[in-house]
Design an enzyme around this catalytic site. Structure first.
Site, PDB file in Angstrom:
ATOM      1  N   ASP A  83       1.341  -1.298   0.269  1.00 56.67           N
ATOM      2  CA  ASP A  83      -0.100  -0.041   0.131  1.00 56.67           C
ATOM      3  C   ASP A  83       0.734   1.483   0.146  1.00 56.67           C
ATOM      4  O   ASP A  83       1.862   0.932   0.315  1.00 56.67           O
ATOM      5  CB  ASP A  83      -1.370   0.172   1.696  1.00 56.67           C
ATOM      6  N   GLU A 178       0.082  -1.070   5.539  1.00 61.10           N
ATOM      7  CA  GLU A 178       1.101  -1.009   6.617  1.00 61.10           C
ATOM      8  C   GLU A 178       0.795   0.368   7.043  1.00 61.10           C
ATOM      9  O   GLU A 178       0.849   0.885   8.154  1.00 61.10           O
ATOM     10  CB  GLU A 178       2.182  -1.053   6.055  1.00 61.10           C
TER      11      GLU A 178
HETATM   12 ZN   LIG Z   1       6.481   2.035   4.797  1.00 60.79          ZN
END
Ligand SMILES: [Zn+2]
Length: 414
Positions: A83, A178
């Site tokens: 992401d 994340e």
């Molecule tokens: Zn990162």
């Protein structure tokens, strides 16, 4: 050292960065955005093509794969996140490569006002002659963490194509979400099955990070007494005034993100919502030490209690939840993963640098859950904004580090 990986790394980064895979903190689903499957499915396919084993996309949106060991040794995990950050436009990224950087200012085709200058960013001045990748001016680049993905994929392709290279079993995980702190599913440590692991999610060459914040989240609720304002005398208790008093009483000049750095922690009000009858204030609490974190939470509780004492008719509650813990607590018990990375770094003629991260990584959660996971450099700079850039040659150094490290881990395990 000849950088035989440069072109492959550049091609991979440019290809991956053009795919929109931004995460969304407000989405309850997992992964938070469906578009992350664009990256996950592509990586699943590419891992199969380069000959990786056990390639799998889990129901929580991680791509897992194995590079079988060519010798005995501990199982090492390699992780990067697919992401990109929600803080800036990440749709329609047009990566661009400045070949053989000449040391001057870098301008952007889609925003003539934007300038990346070596005076303002001295690390760029060190990259004379390098190939620099940036976005086009209106988006972030997403080298955070497509660079990590490109480094791991390049190292994996190299190992699978050269089975004569001695290394133990390697497990790969490309994870979603994340950037919104939801990258480590409770099932990931068992599914990964690694003795220890590394995230490739760090910045400048030489960075080997094993200290992060310890983090709690807090939610304060203030319930007042609601009544028609025309008949409110002596009866109404306005929650907005009490919420304001709590925020006002907290130490703004000494303990907020905007006035702290280095090893200092903070209490940060992130959100205040509601109305006169009920208010909610959200906080994040950060410190490098457990004691400091607990003391900051206790201070928030005391402030709430003090304001509560001024108005017994209101109800003020303060709920504090743990988020993640400093990975140093576990790693200092066994520094093997950090020492391996440092030794590998020195073998490549690079001086390892370990600076505590004022944030968390997927490795913070993984380490706490039993898989020690320091964070390694990729070269990424100015992340989460339009001036994001990375040197292809820095990525090549990270790839060399990855390969050297895996060789050393196998030897150390024998
Ligand atoms: Zn990162």
């Amino acid at each position: 050292m000849t950088h035989t990986f440069d072109q492959e790394l550049e091609d991979r980064l440019v290809r991956y960065a053009a795919i929109d895979s931004q995460s969304d903190a407000d989405s309850p689903s997992s992964p938070s955005t469906g578009i992350q499957f664009g990256m996950l499915r592509l990586l699943e396919q590419e891992l199969g093509e380069i000959g990786a084993k056990d390639v799998q996309v889990t129901e929580y949106g991680a791509v897992l794969a194995t590079i079988p060991g060519t010798t005995e040794g501990p199982t090492v995990g390699l992780l990067a996140h697919v992401d990109t950050a929600p803080q800036f436009n990440a749709t329609g990224v047009k990566p661009r490569v400045v070949k053989g950087y000449n040391g001057g200012e870098i301008t952007f085709p889609d925003d003539p006002a934007l300038v990346l200058s070596p005076e303002e960013y001295p690390y760029l001045a060190e990259k004379l002659g390098h190939d620099i990748v940036t976005a086009s001016g209106t988006t972030l680049l997403g080298a955070d963490d497509k660079a990590g993905v490109a480094i791991i994929m390049t190292a994996a392709r190299h190992l699978l194509a050269n089975p004569g290279i001695p290394h133990g079993p390697v497990r790969i995980a490309f994870t979603p979400d994340e950037e919104i702190g939801r990258g480590v599913d409770p099932k990931l440590p068992a599914d990964l099955g690694a003795d220890f692991a590394y995230t490739f999610d760090g910045g400048r060459v030489g960075e080997i990070e094993y200290e992060t914040f310890s983090a709690d989240g807090a939610e304060v609720r203030i319930t007042g007494v609601s009544i028609h304002p025309g008949f409110a005398k002596g009866k109404m208790v306005n929650a907005i005034h009490l919420a304001s008093r709590i925020v006002e009483t907290l130490p703004q000049a000494t303990m907020t993100p905007e006035v702290t750095d280095g090893l200092e922690g903070f209490v940060h009000a992130t959100e205040m919502t509601g109305g006169s009858s009920e208010m909610k204030i959200k906080f994040i609490i950060r410190d490098f030490e457990r004691e400091g974190l607990a003391a900051k939470g206790e201070m928030l509780r005391q402030v709430c209690a003090a304001v509560q004492a001024t108005e017994p008719r209101a109800t003020i509650t303060c709920e504090i939840r743990p988020q993640y813990r400093n990975m140093r607590y576990w790693l200092e018990e066994d520094m093997t993963p950090v020492d391996l990375a440092r030794d590998a770094c020195r073998d490549l003629g690079l001086e390892p640098v370990s600076v505590p991260i004022r944030g968390g990584t997927d490795g913070s959660r993984l380490t706490e859950m039993g898989v020690p996971t320091p964070n390694l450099f990729t070269g990424m700079q100015n992340i989460h904004g339009p001036l994001e850039w990375i040197s292809v040659q820095d990525m090549a150094k990270a790839t060399d580090l990855c390969l050297t490290l895996l060789g050393k881990a196998a030897t150390a395990g024998r």
